[in-house]
Design an enzyme around this catalytic site. Sequence first.
Site, PDB file in Angstrom:
ATOM      1  N   HIS A  96       1.973   7.969 -17.262  1.00  0.00           N
ATOM      2  CA  HIS A  96       2.529   6.754 -16.673  1.00  0.00           C
ATOM      3  C   HIS A  96       3.865   6.376 -17.303  1.00  0.00           C
ATOM      4  O   HIS A  96       4.591   5.559 -16.766  1.00  0.00           O
ATOM      5  CB  HIS A  96       1.536   5.589 -16.775  1.00  0.00           C
ATOM      6  N   CYS A 139      -3.821   3.110  14.975  1.00  0.00           N
ATOM      7  CA  CYS A 139      -4.867   2.159  15.366  1.00  0.00           C
ATOM      8  C   CYS A 139      -4.921   1.945  16.879  1.00  0.00           C
ATOM      9  O   CYS A 139      -5.759   1.197  17.380  1.00  0.00           O
ATOM     10  CB  CYS A 139      -4.617   0.823  14.680  1.00  0.00           C
TER      11      CYS A 139
END
Length: 188
Positions: free
Chosen positions: A75, A161
């Site tokens: 990170h 969608c």
Amino acid sequence: MPATARKPRLLFFLTGSISCYKACFAISRLAQAGIEIRTVVTPSALQFIGKSTLEGLTGQPVASDMWELGRAMEHINLARWADLALVAPATANTLNRLSAGMADDLVGSLFLAWEIQRKPWWVAPAMNVAMLNHPITQASLKKLSGLGVRVLPTGEGNLACGEEGPGRLLEPDQLVMHVLAELGPKIA
Ligand SMILES: Cc1cc2nc3c(=O)[nH]c(=O)nc-3n(C[C@H](O)[C@H](O)[C@H](O)COP(=O)(O)O)c2cc1C
């Protein structure tokens, strides 16, 4: 290539959208164009594409788990390593989390470890039109933009969608065009 020259480095984040496959096309073309790419995927993105796909396209290991043995400092290291960060597709969830400074996953930690005033961090949203227009998402995009994040536009058309409108991830060639405009001059 002079001894000191190196390839431009792109840190490419993929988050959990059906459009992850489009990002794979962009990654393939950018790698062929001479850009060194490291990928970070959220666990949700791994529902749509596999680590092997990304490792195959980039020739580099794929980061996903902050707690993976032997890669605990990823990170920080990846934030130091890259010239440009691109989150594509960027989900509503990730955008809202980034704007709140959440750092309990690799995307959020890398965002906070990123020197935003010095190096560009871009997001390419991809989501259902209602999610995109939701006041929370709009407020996050505005906040991120104010912090120096470049918010790439979305495309319009058929959404997964079944609805129509803005919210589509940019097409692969558009993502490639934006990245090459930024990093292309650094290709030796
Ligand atoms: C089939 C499917 C498609 C999805 N596509 C999207 C999308 O395009 N954009 C989005 O914001 N969320 C989408 N989601 C919801 C996200 O995957 C979900 O919010 C997830 O928690 C995101 O996690 P991440 O941001 O850590 O990747 C989808 C979910 C499913 C099941």
